[in-house]
Design a protein around this motif. Structure first.
Motif, PDB file in Angstrom:
ATOM      1  N   GLY A   6       0.890  -1.222   0.128  1.00  9.15           N
ATOM      2  CA  GLY A   6      -0.111  -0.056   0.039  1.00  9.15           C
ATOM      3  C   GLY A   6       0.795   1.219   0.046  1.00  9.15           C
ATOM      4  O   GLY A   6       2.044   1.245  -0.325  1.00  9.15           O
ATOM      5  N   THR A   7       0.206   2.485   0.389  1.00 12.21           N
ATOM      6  CA  THR A   7       1.028   3.574   0.495  1.00 12.21           C
ATOM      7  C   THR A   7       1.442   3.897   1.548  1.00 12.21           C
ATOM      8  O   THR A   7       2.227   5.020   1.600  1.00 12.21           O
ATOM      9  CB  THR A   7       0.039   4.679  -0.240  1.00 12.21           C
ATOM     10  OG1 THR A   7      -1.163   4.881   0.279  1.00 12.21           O
ATOM     11  CG2 THR A   7      -0.327   4.360  -1.832  1.00 12.21           C
ATOM     12  N   PHE A   8       0.970   3.594   2.623  1.00  8.12           N
ATOM     13  CA  PHE A   8       1.375   4.185   4.087  1.00  8.12           C
ATOM     14  C   PHE A   8       2.746   3.316   4.284  1.00  8.12           C
ATOM     15  O   PHE A   8       3.265   3.971   5.388  1.00  8.12           O
ATOM     16  CB  PHE A   8       0.297   3.820   4.956  1.00  8.12           C
ATOM     17  CG  PHE A   8      -0.964   4.766   4.469  1.00  8.12           C
ATOM     18  CD1 PHE A   8      -0.912   6.077   4.622  1.00  8.12           C
ATOM     19  CD2 PHE A   8      -2.123   3.986   4.055  1.00  8.12           C
ATOM     20  CE1 PHE A   8      -2.128   6.534   4.548  1.00  8.12           C
ATOM     21  CE2 PHE A   8      -3.212   4.690   3.792  1.00  8.12           C
ATOM     22  CZ  PHE A   8      -3.258   6.055   3.829  1.00  8.12           C
ATOM     23  N   ASP A   9       3.112   2.256   4.054  1.00  5.91           N
ATOM     24  CA  ASP A   9       4.371   1.747   4.693  1.00  5.91           C
ATOM     25  C   ASP A   9       5.671   2.082   3.648  1.00  5.91           C
ATOM     26  O   ASP A   9       5.767   1.863   2.675  1.00  5.91           O
ATOM     27  CB  ASP A   9       4.200   0.160   4.435  1.00  5.91           C
ATOM     28  CG  ASP A   9       5.111  -0.668   4.974  1.00  5.91           C
ATOM     29  OD1 ASP A   9       6.126  -0.029   5.522  1.00  5.91           O
ATOM     30  OD2 ASP A   9       5.119  -1.842   4.870  1.00  5.91           O
ATOM     31  N   LEU A  10       6.299   3.050   4.137  1.00  2.00           N
ATOM     32  CA  LEU A  10       7.513   3.538   3.550  1.00  2.00           C
ATOM     33  C   LEU A  10       8.683   2.546   3.472  1.00  2.00           C
ATOM     34  O   LEU A  10       9.655   2.648   2.803  1.00  2.00           O
ATOM     35  CB  LEU A  10       7.582   4.935   3.935  1.00  2.00           C
ATOM     36  CG  LEU A  10       6.879   5.968   3.886  1.00  2.00           C
ATOM     37  CD1 LEU A  10       7.156   7.150   4.478  1.00  2.00           C
ATOM     38  CD2 LEU A  10       6.583   6.029   2.268  1.00  2.00           C
ATOM     39  N   ASP A  11       8.829   1.772   4.214  1.00  2.00           N
ATOM     40  CA  ASP A  11       9.761   0.730   4.487  1.00  2.00           C
ATOM     41  C   ASP A  11       9.724  -0.353   3.360  1.00  2.00           C
ATOM     42  O   ASP A  11       8.512  -0.932   2.972  1.00  2.00           O
ATOM     43  CB  ASP A  11       9.786  -0.052   5.851  1.00  2.00           C
ATOM     44  CG  ASP A  11      10.059   0.871   6.970  1.00  2.00           C
ATOM     45  OD1 ASP A  11      10.770   1.741   6.602  1.00  2.00           O
ATOM     46  OD2 ASP A  11       9.843   0.419   8.158  1.00  2.00           O
ATOM     47  N   ALA A  12      10.627  -0.892   2.694  1.00  5.54           N
ATOM     48  CA  ALA A  12      10.816  -1.812   1.641  1.00  5.54           C
ATOM     49  C   ALA A  12      11.738  -2.798   1.861  1.00  5.54           C
ATOM     50  O   ALA A  12      12.776  -2.667   2.428  1.00  5.54           O
ATOM     51  CB  ALA A  12      10.658  -1.052   0.391  1.00  5.54           C
ATOM     52  N   GLU A  13      11.489  -4.089   1.201  1.00  2.79           N
ATOM     53  CA  GLU A  13      12.573  -5.039   1.258  1.00  2.79           C
ATOM     54  C   GLU A  13      12.706  -5.469  -0.210  1.00  2.79           C
ATOM     55  O   GLU A  13      11.661  -5.489  -1.023  1.00  2.79           O
ATOM     56  CB  GLU A  13      12.029  -6.183   2.131  1.00  2.79           C
ATOM     57  CG  GLU A  13      12.038  -6.064   3.520  1.00  2.79           C
ATOM     58  CD  GLU A  13      10.464  -5.538   3.819  1.00  2.79           C
ATOM     59  OE1 GLU A  13       9.519  -5.831   3.202  1.00  2.79           O
ATOM     60  OE2 GLU A  13      10.433  -4.750   4.833  1.00  2.79           O
ATOM     61  N   LEU A  14      13.824  -5.875  -0.596  1.00  2.81           N
ATOM     62  CA  LEU A  14      14.263  -6.562  -1.836  1.00  2.81           C
ATOM     63  C   LEU A  14      14.738  -7.861  -1.498  1.00  2.81           C
ATOM     64  O   LEU A  14      16.006  -8.026  -1.006  1.00  2.81           O
ATOM     65  CB  LEU A  14      15.121  -5.497  -2.605  1.00  2.81           C
ATOM     66  CG  LEU A  14      15.718  -6.299  -4.149  1.00  2.81           C
ATOM     67  CD1 LEU A  14      14.431  -6.343  -5.140  1.00  2.81           C
ATOM     68  CD2 LEU A  14      16.606  -5.447  -4.655  1.00  2.81           C
ATOM     69  N   ASP A  15      14.050  -8.950  -2.092  1.00  4.83           N
ATOM     70  CA  ASP A  15      14.614 -10.470  -1.679  1.00  4.83           C
ATOM     71  C   ASP A  15      15.351 -10.856  -3.025  1.00  4.83           C
ATOM     72  O   ASP A  15      14.601 -10.819  -4.093  1.00  4.83           O
ATOM     73  CB  ASP A  15      13.513 -11.257  -1.252  1.00  4.83           C
ATOM     74  CG  ASP A  15      13.126 -11.067  -0.042  1.00  4.83           C
ATOM     75  OD1 ASP A  15      13.648 -10.342   0.866  1.00  4.83           O
ATOM     76  OD2 ASP A  15      11.874 -11.451   0.265  1.00  4.83           O
ATOM     77  N   LEU A  16      16.511 -11.312  -2.948  1.00  2.00           N
ATOM     78  CA  LEU A  16      17.280 -11.990  -4.165  1.00  2.00           C
ATOM     79  C   LEU A  16      17.504 -13.341  -3.817  1.00  2.00           C
ATOM     80  O   LEU A  16      18.153 -13.587  -2.481  1.00  2.00           O
ATOM     81  CB  LEU A  16      18.617 -11.321  -4.507  1.00  2.00           C
ATOM     82  CG  LEU A  16      18.173  -9.825  -4.895  1.00  2.00           C
ATOM     83  CD1 LEU A  16      19.612  -9.130  -5.238  1.00  2.00           C
ATOM     84  CD2 LEU A  16      17.442  -9.658  -6.044  1.00  2.00           C
ATOM     85  N   TRP A  17      17.539 -14.240  -4.687  1.00  4.22           N
ATOM     86  CA  TRP A  17      17.696 -15.755  -4.396  1.00  4.22           C
ATOM     87  C   TRP A  17      18.916 -16.120  -5.218  1.00  4.22           C
ATOM     88  O   TRP A  17      19.156 -15.810  -6.409  1.00  4.22           O
ATOM     89  CB  TRP A  17      16.815 -16.535  -4.824  1.00  4.22           C
ATOM     90  CG  TRP A  17      15.572 -16.880  -3.567  1.00  4.22           C
ATOM     91  CD1 TRP A  17      15.503 -17.558  -2.673  1.00  4.22           C
ATOM     92  CD2 TRP A  17      14.528 -15.780  -3.624  1.00  4.22           C
ATOM     93  NE1 TRP A  17      14.478 -17.199  -1.849  1.00  4.22           N
ATOM     94  CE2 TRP A  17      13.709 -16.178  -2.466  1.00  4.22           C
ATOM     95  CE3 TRP A  17      13.955 -14.663  -4.110  1.00  4.22           C
ATOM     96  CZ2 TRP A  17      12.684 -15.504  -2.067  1.00  4.22           C
ATOM     97  CZ3 TRP A  17      12.746 -14.094  -3.578  1.00  4.22           C
ATOM     98  CH2 TRP A  17      12.186 -14.631  -2.558  1.00  4.22           C
ATOM     99  N   PHE A  18      19.926 -16.677  -4.604  1.00  8.90           N
ATOM    100  CA  PHE A  18      21.409 -16.923  -5.191  1.00  8.90           C
ATOM    101  C   PHE A  18      21.471 -18.713  -5.128  1.00  8.90           C
ATOM    102  O   PHE A  18      21.334 -19.123  -4.232  1.00  8.90           O
ATOM    103  CB  PHE A  18      22.494 -16.231  -4.637  1.00  8.90           C
ATOM    104  CG  PHE A  18      22.302 -14.866  -4.877  1.00  8.90           C
ATOM    105  CD1 PHE A  18      22.730 -14.199  -5.934  1.00  8.90           C
ATOM    106  CD2 PHE A  18      21.883 -14.088  -3.754  1.00  8.90           C
ATOM    107  CE1 PHE A  18      22.809 -12.749  -5.943  1.00  8.90           C
ATOM    108  CE2 PHE A  18      21.853 -12.693  -4.172  1.00  8.90           C
ATOM    109  CZ  PHE A  18      22.314 -12.088  -5.254  1.00  8.90           C
ATOM    110  N   LEU A  40      16.280  -2.927 -12.446  1.00  8.05           N
ATOM    111  CA  LEU A  40      17.962  -2.926 -13.002  1.00  8.05           C
ATOM    112  C   LEU A  40      18.548  -4.286 -12.574  1.00  8.05           C
ATOM    113  O   LEU A  40      19.212  -4.665 -13.503  1.00  8.05           O
ATOM    114  CB  LEU A  40      18.516  -1.819 -11.646  1.00  8.05           C
ATOM    115  CG  LEU A  40      19.958  -1.706 -11.963  1.00  8.05           C
ATOM    116  CD1 LEU A  40      20.245  -1.111 -13.243  1.00  8.05           C
ATOM    117  CD2 LEU A  40      20.542  -0.886 -10.742  1.00  8.05           C
ATOM    118  N   VAL A  41      18.019  -5.060 -11.419  1.00  7.72           N
ATOM    119  CA  VAL A  41      18.723  -6.206 -11.205  1.00  7.72           C
ATOM    120  C   VAL A  41      18.107  -7.434 -12.414  1.00  7.72           C
ATOM    121  O   VAL A  41      19.011  -8.099 -13.045  1.00  7.72           O
ATOM    122  CB  VAL A  41      18.308  -6.834  -9.967  1.00  7.72           C
ATOM    123  CG1 VAL A  41      18.677  -8.321  -9.610  1.00  7.72           C
ATOM    124  CG2 VAL A  41      18.827  -6.058  -8.749  1.00  7.72           C
TER     125      VAL A  41
END
Length: 46
Positions: A6-18, A40-41
């Motif tokens: 949503g728009t109220f949560d300013l925290d973010a996570e980016l999960d990458l699997w290797f 980009l990734v």
């Protein structure tokens, strides 16, 4: 794939699997453009 909370949560996570390493999670606070980082990734991987 990009998921949003949503728009109220300013925290973010980016999960990458290797291969051989597993999941690596990057956590961002504030107004980081995670969708742009995701593209980009993906551009380097694909």
């Amino acid at each position: 794939m990009t998921e949003t909370a949503g728009t109220f949560d300013l925290d973010a996570e980016l999960d990458l699997w290797f291969s051989g390493l597993g999941k690596v999670r990057f956590e961002f606070t504030g107004r980081t453009d995670v969708a742009r980082l995701n593209k980009l990734v993906a551009g380097y991987v694909l």
